[in-house]
Design an enzyme around this catalytic site. Structure first.
Site, PDB file in Angstrom:
ATOM      1  CG  ASP A  85      54.881  73.289  -0.590  1.00  0.00           C
ATOM      2  OD1 ASP A  85      54.736  72.160  -1.071  1.00  0.00           O
ATOM      3  OD2 ASP A  85      55.057  74.300  -1.286  1.00  0.00           O
ATOM      4  CE  LYS A 128      55.840  74.222  -5.001  1.00  0.00           C
ATOM      5  NZ  LYS A 128      55.260  74.520  -3.666  1.00  0.00           N
ATOM      6  CB  CYS A 195      48.697  78.545   3.646  1.00  0.00           C
ATOM      7  SG  CYS A 195      49.423  76.937   4.065  1.00  0.00           S
ATOM      8  CD  GLU A 446      57.832  76.706  -1.065  1.00  0.00           C
ATOM      9  OE1 GLU A 446      57.157  76.887  -2.085  1.00  0.00           O
ATOM     10  OE2 GLU A 446      57.326  76.589   0.069  1.00  0.00           O
ATOM     11  CB  SER A 472      57.303  79.494   1.992  1.00  0.00           C
ATOM     12  OG  SER A 472      55.956  79.676   2.343  1.00  0.00           O
TER      13      SER A 472
END
EC number: 4.2.1.9
Length: 559
Positions: A85, A128, A195, A446, A472
């Site tokens: 992402d 995901k 993240c 997102e 996000s």
């Protein structure tokens, strides 16, 4: 192992003279005579060098394999995919992000069903991966465990990936020079791991632990650490117990377990994406979870974790004080978790938490129940004439609880982002980014680039953003996503015009387009569905099969 039960599936692949060709091929990848008598455990690795979230997972898969083999089963490692992402954000590539959840799910089902694996351990890193893996495990409904790849360490000056996105907005506003943007870019991501805030990956890993589908504290370990290696080995050993006792995802992923997961992610201030993904994960195992469950549980559950993006601390700092197990123990002791839910340890949630120590005195990351950041859920489910089938917002209260402004309408993320960067969006605006839903995008991108640009421009408290796309886990501000019905299906968001007054009210849980019913009906009559953006390939196939965001945006519902 003497029982045939743990070999329910693999025996059909390797037993008997007729299966000599199967055994011959497996010998080439390392099987010996004794291995054919063992349970086969598929290890679904999401290793990839396309993102730091997954760059280390091949080594974790090997550790899982060691655990499986040492416990008397036979490990078989295979790969599935990941899409980053953070890298694809704000581009056409982001349309493949949510789609990758289905590809991961489908591929785990295909490989482990096709190869006759008796049990499965899936390892995920990027956003995901978590729901994709869990949906695949749920579909197969064979003894299974999920292992989280772990979180990244902080960058220089306590930065992370969201710091880079917001620095783009600050540079566009003239608040920082290009040299500072470049420095943040080069120092925010120090190595492997997902993240670092309570963004989507850490939110979902925490939810999966609360579901009981990962080992205790699997969600709260640094990606590169001895604890994470041990977590992998422990999971490998634990799968054998599940095989011997035939404990399957359907025994663990119950309605009460999903209520535990929802409760935990609310207290953590987790990502709006958890709503979409928990509904989809529940659907895969045949449990009904709806937006109403988030409202019901949210009314009695406070936000008590001061974690990014709305707070100040990172997951690595929560790990230093004990992770999420002490929080779960607090919730259990307060009667907010179902302690009788089965977990992958073969024990109940309450048994797993029995000896967990509380957080050390003086820590400021997890607050007391009587001094919450917000007394009820930050995940506010909205209805109203703009979202009659529901929408999801993340409102901690720092943004305020009510916003009325005039619409600035954009039919793609790119249009909206460019307008924000160019200064066309000003205080008092409600940015409407539409035709970004599951079908209309397709792929429900997102909106981290637009929301970060708003924050970087210093407009976080003065501009709202609504979309039929997603946000996000790193997004913050007065934002509303998952608007249903989506624009492509003729939802009210498709009928908004520039200058329309829109009210978002978190207290009444309504999002209202302030026009008359007659005007709404007139616009609806004039609306025409646009042609599909893709007619062949993966995105076209996805758009034809995907369900509404309010039902999880899944692709295998009966027609």
């Amino acid at each position: 192992m003497t029982s045939e039960k743990p070999r329910k599936y693999s025996q059909k692949i390797v037993d008997g003279s007729a299966q000599a060709p199967s055994r011959s091929m497996l010998r080439a990848v390392g099987f010996n005579d004794d291995d054919f008598k063992k349970s086969q455990v598929g290890i679904a690795s999401t290793w990839s060098m396309v993102t730091p979230c997954n760059m280390h997972i091949n080594t974790l898969a090997e550790e899982v394999g060691k655990g499986v083999d040492s416990a008397g089963a036979k490990s078989v490692i295979y790969n599935t995919i990941t899409v980053s992402d953070g890298i694809s954000m704000g581009t056409e590539g982001m349309k493949y992000s949510l789609v990758s959840r289905e590809v991961i799910c489908d591929s785990i089902e295909a490989v482990s069903a096709g190869m006759g694996h008796d049990g499965i351990i899936a390892i995920g890193g990027c956003d995901k991966n978590m729901p994709g893996c869990l949906m695949g495990l749920a579909r197969l409904n064979r003894p299974s465990i999920f292992v989280y790849g772990g979180t990244i360490l902080p960058g220089e000056n306590h930065t992370d990936i969201v710091s880079v996105f917001e620095a783009v907005g600050s540079y566009a506003a003239g608040d920082i020079p290009i040299t500072q943007l470049e420095h943040i870019e080069k120092t925010a991501i120090p190595g492997a791991g997902s993240c670092g805030g309570m963004y989507t990956a850490n939110t979902l890993a925490s939810a999966i632990e609360a579901l009981g589908m990962s080992m205790p504290n699997s969600s709260a370990q640094n990606a590169i650490s001895q604890n994470k290696k041990q977590d992998c080995i422990d999971a490998g050993k634990a799968i054998v117990y599940l095989l011997e006792h035939d404990i399957k995802p359907s025994d663990i992923m119950t309605k009460k377990a999903f209520e535990n997961a929802i409760t935990l992610i609310i207290t953590l201030g987790g990502s709006t994406n958890a709503v979409l993904h928990l509904i989809a994960m529940a659907d895969a195992v045949g449990v009904e979870v709806t937006l109403d469950d988030f409202v019901r549980i949210g009314d009695k559950t406070p936000v008590i974790a001061d974690l990014r993006p709305s707070g100040q601390y990172l997951m690595s700092e929560l790990i230093e004080i004990g992770g999420i197990q002490p929080l779960m123990k607090r919730l259990l002791d307060a009667g907010m978790l179902h302690g009788d839910c089965m977990t992958v340890t073969g024990k109940t949630m309450a048994e797993n938490l029995a000896d967990v120590a509380d957080y050390p005195a003086g820590q400021n990351i997890i607050l007391p129940f009587d001094k919450p950041i917000k007394k009820d859920s930050h995940l506010v489910i909205l209805a109203g004439n703009l979202a009659p089938e529901g929408a999801v917002s993340k409102i901690t209260g720092k943004e305020g609880l009510r916003f009325t402004g005039n619409a600035k309408v954009y039919d793609s993320e790119e249009q909206g982002f460019a307008a924000i960067i160019d200064g066309q969006v000003v205080a008092g605006d409600v940015v409407v980014i539409r035709y970004e839903g599951p079908k209309g995008g397709p792929g429900m991108r997102e909106m981290l680039s637009p929301t970060s640009a708003i924050m970087g421009k210093g407009l976080g408290n003065d501009v709202a953003l609504i979309t039929d796309g997603r946000f996000s886990g790193g997004s913050r501000g007065f934002v509303v996503g998952h608007v249903t019905p989506e624009a492509y299906e003729g939802g009210a968001i498709a009928l908004v015009e520039n200058g329309d007054s829109i009210t978002i009210d978190a207290q009444s849980r309504e999002m209202t387009l302030n026009i008359t019913d007659e005007e709404m009906a007139s616009r609806k009559q004039r609306w025409q569905q646009p042609a599909p953006k893709y007619t062949r390939g993966l995105l076209a196939k996805y758009a034809r099969t995907v369900s509404s965001a309010s039902t999880g945006a899944v692709t295998d519902k009966p027609s």
